[in-house]
Design a protein around this motif. Structure first.
Motif, PDB file in Angstrom:
ATOM      1  N   TYR A 103       0.855  -1.163   0.000  1.00 59.95           N
ATOM      2  CA  TYR A 103       0.000   0.000   0.000  1.00 59.95           C
ATOM      3  C   TYR A 103       0.900   1.224   0.000  1.00 59.95           C
ATOM      4  N   PHE A 104       1.188   1.759  -1.196  1.00 63.15           N
ATOM      5  CA  PHE A 104       2.068   2.921  -1.323  1.00 63.15           C
ATOM      6  C   PHE A 104       1.239   4.194  -1.205  1.00 63.15           C
ATOM      7  N   ASP A 105       1.526   4.961  -0.177  1.00 65.15           N
ATOM      8  CA  ASP A 105       0.786   6.190   0.094  1.00 65.15           C
ATOM      9  C   ASP A 105       1.618   7.012   1.059  1.00 65.15           C
ATOM     10  N   ALA A 106       1.606   8.325   0.890  1.00 65.46           N
ATOM     11  CA  ALA A 106       2.305   9.187   1.852  1.00 65.46           C
ATOM     12  C   ALA A 106       1.637   9.107   3.219  1.00 65.46           C
ATOM     13  N   HIS A 107       0.390   8.668   3.237  1.00 67.83           N
ATOM     14  CA  HIS A 107      -0.398   8.541   4.465  1.00 67.83           C
ATOM     15  C   HIS A 107      -0.732   7.070   4.675  1.00 67.83           C
ATOM     16  N   ALA A 108      -0.743   6.638   5.902  1.00 66.19           N
ATOM     17  CA  ALA A 108      -0.972   5.214   6.180  1.00 66.19           C
ATOM     18  C   ALA A 108      -2.411   4.794   5.923  1.00 66.19           C
ATOM     19  N   ASP A 109      -3.344   5.702   6.074  1.00 67.92           N
ATOM     20  CA  ASP A 109      -4.768   5.390   5.944  1.00 67.92           C
ATOM     21  C   ASP A 109      -5.208   4.302   6.914  1.00 67.92           C
ATOM     22  N   VAL A 110      -4.555   4.275   8.092  1.00 67.12           N
ATOM     23  CA  VAL A 110      -4.892   3.330   9.151  1.00 67.12           C
ATOM     24  C   VAL A 110      -5.682   4.044  10.251  1.00 67.12           C
ATOM     25  N   ASN A 111      -6.139   5.242   9.982  1.00 68.20           N
ATOM     26  CA  ASN A 111      -6.951   5.947  10.966  1.00 68.20           C
ATOM     27  C   ASN A 111      -8.306   5.279  11.123  1.00 68.20           C
ATOM     28  N   THR A 112      -8.876   5.456  12.286  1.00 63.65           N
ATOM     29  CA  THR A 112     -10.252   5.072  12.566  1.00 63.65           C
ATOM     30  C   THR A 112     -10.963   6.345  13.002  1.00 63.65           C
ATOM     31  N   PRO A 113     -12.280   6.313  13.129  1.00 63.59           N
ATOM     32  CA  PRO A 113     -12.950   7.519  13.620  1.00 63.59           C
ATOM     33  C   PRO A 113     -12.420   7.974  14.987  1.00 63.59           C
ATOM     34  N   GLU A 114     -11.874   7.051  15.757  1.00 60.84           N
ATOM     35  CA  GLU A 114     -11.358   7.398  17.089  1.00 60.84           C
ATOM     36  C   GLU A 114      -9.949   7.981  17.042  1.00 60.84           C
ATOM     37  N   THR A 115      -9.169   7.707  15.992  1.00 65.21           N
ATOM     38  CA  THR A 115      -7.779   8.176  15.952  1.00 65.21           C
ATOM     39  C   THR A 115      -7.557   9.366  15.042  1.00 65.21           C
TER      40      THR A 115
END
Length: 181
Positions: free
Chosen positions: A1-13
């Motif tokens: 998953y190549f992205d400058a952002h991890a995109d592992v956020n959840t609504p809580e984080t």
């Protein structure tokens, strides 16, 4: 998953509240089971099946989640040098699954190649550096799919730099497939 952002956020984080920064978390089953099931992704992907490539911009609580769940990482340097870690991750993933999908969000690239993208982060690889890394990745037979997302176009890419960068990435993958023994 190549992205400058991890995109592992959840609504809580999340600090931004952007759902576009939560797709890896959704695929990994970290929140919103209903949406994951609607997409047909059942069961969720274990974090060990996901490699985060060139992640440079994370929220603090998202970073804690990445560390706690032990997501594997390819650094910018790994990409630029086609390091042994690239091979190690591809061998590890090849042992886990039958199909490896490579996702690329264009904000992973050096900002000057995606000027019209609103979410760039400094110090990313050039499209040629990532294309050369993709050539290595796609030499592995289980690397069978590539997706390129978030490519600026039209007025946001008047010199077609982003489009040329995307083509360079695709050609790198094609070179890798052609080099398979």
């Amino acid at each position: 998953y190549f992205d400058a952002h991890a995109d592992v956020n959840t609504p809580e984080t999340t600090l931004s509240g952007m759902y576009g920064g939560m797709d890896v978390a959704l695929a990994a089953g970290l929140y919103n089971e209903n949406n994951r099931l609607i997409t047909g992704l059942d069961p969720p992907l274990p974090p060990s099946y996901i490699v985060l490539g060139d992640v440079r911009d994370t929220d603090p609580r998202e970073k804690e989640l990445i560390d706690r769940l032990h997501f594997e990482i390819l650094s910018t340097d790994d990409i630029r040098t086609k390091s042994e870690n690239v091979h190690a991750q591809m061998e590890r993933l090849s042992a886990l699954t039958d199909v490896i999908y490579i996702h690329i969000d264009m904000d992973v690239l050096a900002p000057e190649e995606v000027r019209g993208h609103g979410l760039t982060a400094p110090d990313g690889p050039t499209s040629q550096e990532l294309a050369d890394c993709l050539e290595v990745i796609f030499q592995y037979p289980k690397a069978t799919a590539i997706g390129i997302a978030s490519t600026p176009y039209g007025a946001r890419d008047p010199d077609h730099l982003s489009r040329q960068a995307a083509v360079r990435l695709i050609l790198g993958a094609v070179r890798g497939v052609k080099a398979r023994s």
